[in-house]
Design a protein around this motif. Structure first.
Motif, PDB file in Angstrom:
ATOM      1  N   THR A  39       8.580  -4.389  23.405  1.00 30.27           N
ATOM      2  CA  THR A  39       8.334  -3.576  24.601  1.00 30.27           C
ATOM      3  C   THR A  39       9.060  -4.146  25.813  1.00 30.27           C
ATOM      4  O   THR A  39       9.702  -3.414  26.578  1.00 30.27           O
ATOM      5  CB  THR A  39       6.825  -3.501  24.889  1.00 30.27           C
ATOM      6  OG1 THR A  39       6.147  -2.952  23.753  1.00 30.27           O
ATOM      7  CG2 THR A  39       6.547  -2.609  26.108  1.00 30.27           C
ATOM      8  N   GLY A 123       7.005  -0.974  19.835  1.00 32.73           N
ATOM      9  CA  GLY A 123       7.333  -1.525  21.141  1.00 32.73           C
ATOM     10  C   GLY A 123       8.384  -0.694  21.855  1.00 32.73           C
ATOM     11  O   GLY A 123       8.292  -0.465  23.068  1.00 32.73           O
ATOM     12  N   HIS A 124       9.390  -0.228  21.104  1.00 34.19           N
ATOM     13  CA  HIS A 124      10.426   0.624  21.684  1.00 34.19           C
ATOM     14  C   HIS A 124       9.816   1.935  22.196  1.00 34.19           C
ATOM     15  O   HIS A 124      10.111   2.384  23.311  1.00 34.19           O
ATOM     16  CB  HIS A 124      11.495   0.916  20.624  1.00 34.19           C
ATOM     17  CG  HIS A 124      12.697   1.627  21.163  1.00 34.19           C
ATOM     18  ND1 HIS A 124      13.719   2.058  20.351  1.00 34.19           N
ATOM     19  CD2 HIS A 124      13.035   2.018  22.421  1.00 34.19           C
ATOM     20  CE1 HIS A 124      14.648   2.646  21.081  1.00 34.19           C
ATOM     21  NE2 HIS A 124      14.243   2.648  22.341  1.00 34.19           N
ATOM     22  N   VAL A 126       6.643   2.590  23.008  1.00 33.76           N
ATOM     23  CA  VAL A 126       5.739   2.355  24.137  1.00 33.76           C
ATOM     24  C   VAL A 126       6.532   2.110  25.412  1.00 33.76           C
ATOM     25  O   VAL A 126       6.176   2.597  26.490  1.00 33.76           O
ATOM     26  CB  VAL A 126       4.802   1.170  23.831  1.00 33.76           C
ATOM     27  CG1 VAL A 126       4.034   0.750  25.079  1.00 33.76           C
ATOM     28  CG2 VAL A 126       3.827   1.550  22.718  1.00 33.76           C
ATOM     29  N   ALA A 127       7.630   1.347  25.304  1.00 30.40           N
ATOM     30  CA  ALA A 127       8.473   1.104  26.480  1.00 30.40           C
ATOM     31  C   ALA A 127       9.020   2.414  27.030  1.00 30.40           C
ATOM     32  O   ALA A 127       9.052   2.629  28.249  1.00 30.40           O
ATOM     33  CB  ALA A 127       9.614   0.157  26.104  1.00 30.40           C
TER      34      ALA A 127
END
Length: 256
Positions: A39, A123-124, A126-127
């Motif tokens: 993230t 994480g990608h 959510v970012a």
């Protein structure tokens, strides 16, 4: 709008990610660390991209092609970063396997590797949602809503119109695409599978360009289903790939 509606939009965008985190990721501290690291990495990449493009914004042209160039360069940058992320992960995987050999412990299982890829993809996603979604959800907790002329049938806080910032449904679709694309990409790099290696950047680029449909009058009515079609296609391709890898691994273990 009410607080309940604002929370509803937030859960619509991030609820599935939260469920995936609680049911799979949270059970292993290393996966939690992977999500947080991923993230942070992708947030930094988006901040860098926004800084590079700040000199050219706002785009004064009413045509769609400048935004297409913006999306194309962003996808190229992020896909290059994905390859770098894979190389760092591969080096870490080799280190963990070497340590396991020294202490006479089993190496990482295939399911462990897929879960690490899933955590990196989450994480990608959510970012992406934090960068493009949460910044616009704050006004949704106010006392009213409003609509934009280009898509007058759907509230602004459910979709984004002029600025291409994805919220709610768009954020949900992109979280799904980014999460499972990482699993596909990692498998493609590990196996040298060109189809998977090409599939991920193509899907990423097409999904980004599809958002340009929102510039047309009523375009969100077409753009959102197309975006979810891409998300479902990504999910199905990932499921098919995982099933194949697990089946092959099971047969290999059985023959041994």
């Amino acid at each position: 709008m009410t607080i309940a509606a604002g929370i509803g939009y937030a859960l619509l965008a991030l609820g599935p990610s939260l469920s995936l985190f609680v049911s799979v990721i949270s059970k292993k501290p290393f996966l939690v660390l992977t999500v947080l690291s991923s993230t942070l990495l992708w947030l930094i990449s988006l901040i860098v991209l926004s800084g590079l493009w700040r000199a050219f914004l706002p785009l004064k042209s009413s045509a769609w092609w400048p935004y297409g160039i913006l999306i194309f360069t962003s996808v190229v940058f992020q896909e290059g970063l994905r390859v770098l992320f894979w190389k760092v992960y591969k080096r870490l995987e080799d280190t963990l396997d070497a340590f396991a050999d020294r202490v006479s412990k089993p190496r990482l299982y295939l399911t462990d590797k897929m879960q690490i890829a899933l955590a990196g993809g989450l994480g990608h996603g959510v970012a992406h949602a934090v960068f493009f979604c949460l910044s616009l959800l704050t006004p949704a907790f106010g006392p009213a809503t409003f609509f934009v002329d280009r898509c007058s049938k759907i509230p602004f806080f459910l979709l984004s119109g002029e600025s291409n910032l994805k919220i709610a449904l768009i954020a949900l679709a992109f979280v799904t695409i980014h999460t499972f694309s990482m699993v596909i990409a990692f498998n493609g790099y590990a196996e040298g599978n060109k189809v998977d290696q090409i599939f991920v950047p193509v899907v990423h680029l097409v999904a980004g360009l599809v958002t340009l449909v929102n510039f047309a009058s009523g375009g969100c009515i077409i753009g959102i289903p197309l975006l979810f079609f891409i998300a479902i296609l990504t999910l199905l391709h990932c499921g098919k790939m995982v099933w194949r890898r697990l089946t092959e691994n099971r047969h290999r273990q059985g023959s041994m």
